[in-house]
Scaffold this motif. Structure first.
Motif, PDB file in Angstrom:
ATOM      1  N   UNK A 150       0.865  -1.169   0.000  1.00 27.74           N
ATOM      2  CA  UNK A 150       0.000   0.000   0.000  1.00 27.74           C
ATOM      3  C   UNK A 150       0.905   1.223   0.000  1.00 27.74           C
ATOM      4  N   UNK A 151       0.558   2.222  -0.809  1.00 24.79           N
ATOM      5  CA  UNK A 151       1.425   3.389  -0.961  1.00 24.79           C
ATOM      6  C   UNK A 151       1.088   4.446   0.084  1.00 24.79           C
ATOM      7  N   UNK A 152       1.255   4.074   1.354  1.00 23.14           N
ATOM      8  CA  UNK A 152       1.185   5.072   2.418  1.00 23.14           C
ATOM      9  C   UNK A 152       2.518   5.037   3.155  1.00 23.14           C
ATOM     10  N   UNK A 153       2.808   6.079   3.897  1.00 25.75           N
ATOM     11  CA  UNK A 153       4.134   6.206   4.505  1.00 25.75           C
ATOM     12  C   UNK A 153       4.471   5.045   5.433  1.00 25.75           C
ATOM     13  N   UNK A 154       3.530   4.604   6.249  1.00 29.21           N
ATOM     14  CA  UNK A 154       3.808   3.509   7.183  1.00 29.21           C
ATOM     15  C   UNK A 154       4.140   2.215   6.446  1.00 29.21           C
ATOM     16  N   UNK A 155       3.337   1.873   5.433  1.00 29.22           N
ATOM     17  CA  UNK A 155       3.557   0.629   4.699  1.00 29.22           C
ATOM     18  C   UNK A 155       4.879   0.642   3.937  1.00 29.22           C
ATOM     19  N   UNK A 156       5.184   1.765   3.309  1.00 26.64           N
ATOM     20  CA  UNK A 156       6.444   1.859   2.559  1.00 26.64           C
ATOM     21  C   UNK A 156       7.631   1.819   3.514  1.00 26.64           C
ATOM     22  N   UNK A 157       7.513   2.460   4.662  1.00 32.17           N
ATOM     23  CA  UNK A 157       8.586   2.420   5.660  1.00 32.17           C
ATOM     24  C   UNK A 157       8.811   0.987   6.134  1.00 32.17           C
ATOM     25  N   UNK A 158       7.721   0.266   6.429  1.00 31.79           N
ATOM     26  CA  UNK A 158       7.833  -1.130   6.851  1.00 31.79           C
ATOM     27  C   UNK A 158       8.514  -1.975   5.779  1.00 31.79           C
ATOM     28  N   UNK A 159       8.139  -1.759   4.524  1.00 34.68           N
ATOM     29  CA  UNK A 159       8.736  -2.522   3.424  1.00 34.68           C
ATOM     30  C   UNK A 159      10.222  -2.213   3.298  1.00 34.68           C
ATOM     31  N   UNK A 160      10.609  -0.961   3.450  1.00 32.45           N
ATOM     32  CA  UNK A 160      12.029  -0.592   3.372  1.00 32.45           C
ATOM     33  C   UNK A 160      12.829  -1.273   4.480  1.00 32.45           C
ATOM     34  N   UNK A 161      12.255  -1.363   5.671  1.00 38.25           N
ATOM     35  CA  UNK A 161      12.942  -2.049   6.774  1.00 38.25           C
ATOM     36  C   UNK A 161      13.144  -3.528   6.454  1.00 38.25           C
ATOM     37  N   UNK A 162      12.113  -4.160   5.911  1.00 38.63           N
ATOM     38  CA  UNK A 162      12.211  -5.583   5.560  1.00 38.63           C
ATOM     39  C   UNK A 162      13.277  -5.786   4.495  1.00 38.63           C
ATOM     40  N   UNK A 163      13.269  -4.952   3.462  1.00 38.62           N
ATOM     41  CA  UNK A 163      14.207  -5.117   2.351  1.00 38.62           C
ATOM     42  C   UNK A 163      15.649  -4.854   2.766  1.00 38.62           C
ATOM     43  N   UNK A 164      15.856  -4.076   3.801  1.00 40.56           N
ATOM     44  CA  UNK A 164      17.221  -3.795   4.237  1.00 40.56           C
ATOM     45  C   UNK A 164      17.737  -4.828   5.240  1.00 40.56           C
ATOM     46  N   UNK A 165      16.876  -5.720   5.689  1.00 43.45           N
ATOM     47  CA  UNK A 165      17.259  -6.733   6.672  1.00 43.45           C
ATOM     48  C   UNK A 165      18.194  -7.764   6.028  1.00 43.45           C
ATOM     49  N   UNK A 166      19.295  -8.081   6.685  1.00 43.15           N
ATOM     50  CA  UNK A 166      20.289  -9.002   6.117  1.00 43.15           C
ATOM     51  C   UNK A 166      19.724 -10.414   5.949  1.00 43.15           C
ATOM     52  N   UNK A 167      18.866 -10.861   6.850  1.00 38.20           N
ATOM     53  CA  UNK A 167      18.270 -12.193   6.708  1.00 38.20           C
ATOM     54  C   UNK A 167      17.384 -12.254   5.472  1.00 38.20           C
ATOM     55  N   UNK A 168      16.642 -11.176   5.217  1.00 34.22           N
ATOM     56  CA  UNK A 168      15.786 -11.139   4.038  1.00 34.22           C
ATOM     57  C   UNK A 168      16.629 -11.167   2.765  1.00 34.22           C
ATOM     58  N   UNK A 169      17.722 -10.408   2.761  1.00 35.92           N
ATOM     59  CA  UNK A 169      18.596 -10.394   1.586  1.00 35.92           C
ATOM     60  C   UNK A 169      19.158 -11.777   1.302  1.00 35.92           C
ATOM     61  N   UNK A 170      19.420 -12.563   2.337  1.00 39.29           N
ATOM     62  CA  UNK A 170      19.904 -13.927   2.145  1.00 39.29           C
ATOM     63  C   UNK A 170      18.828 -14.801   1.508  1.00 39.29           C
ATOM     64  N   UNK A 171      17.578 -14.616   1.907  1.00 40.54           N
ATOM     65  CA  UNK A 171      16.466 -15.365   1.307  1.00 40.54           C
ATOM     66  C   UNK A 171      16.346 -15.026  -0.178  1.00 40.54           C
ATOM     67  N   UNK A 172      16.462 -13.747  -0.524  1.00 43.99           N
ATOM     68  CA  UNK A 172      16.404 -13.328  -1.926  1.00 43.99           C
ATOM     69  C   UNK A 172      17.549 -13.941  -2.709  1.00 43.99           C
ATOM     70  N   UNK A 173      18.744 -13.939  -2.124  1.00 46.32           N
ATOM     71  CA  UNK A 173      19.909 -14.518  -2.813  1.00 46.32           C
ATOM     72  C   UNK A 173      19.681 -15.998  -3.100  1.00 46.32           C
ATOM     73  N   UNK A 174      19.162 -16.730  -2.117  1.00 40.25           N
ATOM     74  CA  UNK A 174      18.896 -18.157  -2.301  1.00 40.25           C
ATOM     75  C   UNK A 174      17.802 -18.391  -3.341  1.00 40.25           C
ATOM     76  N   UNK A 175      16.774 -17.549  -3.340  1.00 41.61           N
ATOM     77  CA  UNK A 175      15.683 -17.683  -4.303  1.00 41.61           C
ATOM     78  C   UNK A 175      16.198 -17.488  -5.727  1.00 41.61           C
ATOM     79  N   UNK A 176      17.127 -16.535  -5.901  1.00 42.35           N
ATOM     80  CA  UNK A 176      17.689 -16.286  -7.237  1.00 42.35           C
ATOM     81  C   UNK A 176      18.492 -17.492  -7.714  1.00 42.35           C
ATOM     82  N   UNK A 177      19.105 -18.243  -6.800  1.00 44.41           N
ATOM     83  CA  UNK A 177      19.894 -19.412  -7.181  1.00 44.41           C
ATOM     84  C   UNK A 177      18.994 -20.541  -7.672  1.00 44.41           C
TER      85      UNK A 177
END
Length: 72
Positions: free
Chosen positions: A43-70
């Motif tokens: 949802x394009x509201x400030x709270x939702x976008x802020x929450x999404x940015x926090x998730x995307x910057x999380x190192x554990x999440x980045x590892x999941x994305x890396x594994x998914x790409x493999x």
């Protein structure tokens, strides 16, 4: 998982379940964020976008994305 068909004009209908999860109504905006070849919709509201940015910057999440790409 939900599926949507892309129209010739590049439009999709967001499935009702996803609209309910995002709590978006007619006329409201959604944001699309691409990270490592995966697209997220929020949802394009400030709270939702802020929450999404926090998730995307999380190192554990980045590892999941890396594994998914493999798996491609």
């Amino acid at each position: 998982m939900e599926l949507a068909k892309l129209s010739s004009k590049g439009q999709i209908t967001v499935p009702k379940h996803i609209r309910d999860v995002l709590d978006v109504k007619e006329g409201e905006h959604v944001a699309f964020v691409e990270e490592g070849g995966i697209v997220f919709m929020a949802k394009a509201d400030l709270d939702s976008i802020h929450d999404l940015q926090e998730i995307l910057s999380d190192s554990k999440f980045k590892e999941v994305v890396r594994k998914a790409k493999q798996l491609k």
